[in-house]
Each structure stands twice: as structure tokens, then as C-alpha cells.
Design a protein around this motif. Structure first.
Motif, short mmCIF file in Angstrom:
data_model
loop_
_atom_site.label_atom_id
_atom_site.label_comp_id
_atom_site.label_asym_id
_atom_site.label_seq_id
_atom_site.Cartn_x
_atom_site.Cartn_y
_atom_site.Cartn_z
N PHE A 139 -111.33 -66.84 -82.42
CA PHE A 139 -110.30 -65.94 -81.91
C PHE A 139 -110.83 -65.14 -80.73
N SER A 140 -109.97 -64.88 -79.78
CA SER A 140 -110.32 -64.04 -78.64
C SER A 140 -110.33 -62.57 -79.07
N GLU A 141 -110.84 -61.72 -78.19
CA GLU A 141 -110.82 -60.28 -78.47
C GLU A 141 -109.39 -59.79 -78.70
N GLU A 142 -108.48 -60.26 -77.90
CA GLU A 142 -107.08 -59.83 -78.02
C GLU A 142 -106.48 -60.26 -79.35
N GLU A 143 -106.78 -61.49 -79.75
CA GLU A 143 -106.28 -61.98 -81.04
C GLU A 143 -106.90 -61.20 -82.19
N TRP A 144 -108.21 -60.87 -82.08
CA TRP A 144 -108.90 -60.12 -83.13
C TRP A 144 -108.26 -58.76 -83.34
N LEU A 145 -107.84 -58.11 -82.28
CA LEU A 145 -107.18 -56.81 -82.42
C LEU A 145 -105.94 -56.91 -83.30
N LYS A 146 -105.24 -58.03 -83.20
CA LYS A 146 -104.06 -58.24 -84.03
C LYS A 146 -104.44 -58.68 -85.45
N ILE A 147 -105.41 -59.57 -85.56
CA ILE A 147 -105.82 -60.10 -86.86
C ILE A 147 -106.37 -59.03 -87.77
N LYS A 148 -107.14 -58.09 -87.22
CA LYS A 148 -107.76 -57.08 -88.09
C LYS A 148 -106.75 -56.12 -88.70
N GLU A 149 -105.51 -56.22 -88.27
CA GLU A 149 -104.43 -55.45 -88.88
C GLU A 149 -103.75 -56.24 -90.00
N THR A 150 -104.26 -57.42 -90.31
CA THR A 150 -103.66 -58.27 -91.34
C THR A 150 -104.67 -58.55 -92.45
N SER A 151 -104.24 -59.22 -93.48
CA SER A 151 -105.13 -59.58 -94.59
C SER A 151 -106.17 -60.62 -94.17
N LEU A 152 -105.98 -61.29 -93.02
CA LEU A 152 -106.99 -62.24 -92.53
C LEU A 152 -108.30 -61.55 -92.21
N LEU A 153 -108.28 -60.24 -92.02
CA LEU A 153 -109.50 -59.47 -91.79
C LEU A 153 -110.56 -59.80 -92.83
N ASN A 154 -110.14 -60.00 -94.08
CA ASN A 154 -111.06 -60.23 -95.19
C ASN A 154 -111.69 -61.62 -95.19
#
Length: 120
Positions: A31-46
């Protein structure tokens, strides 16, 4: 996979695994930095791994890779394989059939740093 009766699902060895053996090669989705900013707000963070220990670049390890539970006393370790773009898992002790396979989410088996959740 089966219920740990402690903290949900866990990955258990289907056979005996010898110390030093690579037992899982997980291909990754980067994932790109931009995608990571969105992902870390979801359960995929784990389920993400930092790539190259850079907090702005993460991957999801496919296969069982993103499903191993954390332990401060793990029986396995992982390495980011930059050539093949995989996360490779190795036994650091003999792991018996039906034993849960655990890793230290900090990436270093000696690292006891706090995580984003309470370790039980």
C-alpha cells in the motif's frame, strides 16, 4: 485455523516444524502512504506489516501471514523478503503439530515494546 479459547482465531501447525525451517512464504499486497492513511482507520490495521520498518509503508501478507497471533515469547519469526516481495516465516523453536504458531508483532523477538492493543 482454530479458536484459541483465549483471543479468537489462531494458526496451528498442521505438522511438526523444525527449528530454523521456513514454513510459510506469504506474498504481499503493498500500500502507498496515501492508502495507508485510509487503511489504518479500518480493521485492516490489525493485519498489516510495516515494510522495511517504515511506518509509512505497509503490506498485507497473504496466506496465513497476516493471521498469526502475537506473543512476547514467540515460536516463529518473520522477515521481509525485498527481492520476492514476500514475508517469510521461520520457526525459532521446534513447533509441534497442533501447537499455535506465534510471532512478535514488533518484528524482533526480543522487543517487548507495547502494542496498539492489550496483550493477554
Amino acid at each position: 485455523m482454530k479458536n484459541t479459547n483465549k483471543y479468537g482465531r489462531g494458526v496451528y501447525a498442521a505438522r511438526d516444524i523444525k527449528k530454523g525451517e521456513r514454513f510459510e512464504v506469504s506474498h504481499t499486497i503493498m500500500f502507498s502512504e496515501e492508502e495507508w492513511l485510509k487503511i489504518k482507520e479500518t480493521s485492516l490495521l490489525n493485519y498489516c506489516f510495516y515494510w522495511d520498518y517504515n511506518p509509512n509503508y505497509v503490506v498485507i501478507a497473504l496466506g496465513y501471514g497476516s493471521l498469526f497471533n502475537h506473543s512476547y515469547n514467540p515460536n516463529a519469526v518473520f522477515f521481509n523478503n525485498k527481492v520476492d516481495l514476500t514475508v517469510d516465516f521461520y520457526a525459532i523453536t521446534d513447533i509441534n503439530k497442533d501447537e499455535e504458531i506465534t510471532i512478535n508483532y514488533n518484528g524482533d523477538i526480543e522487543d517487548k515494546s507495547l502494542l496498539w492493543f492489550n496483550v493477554i
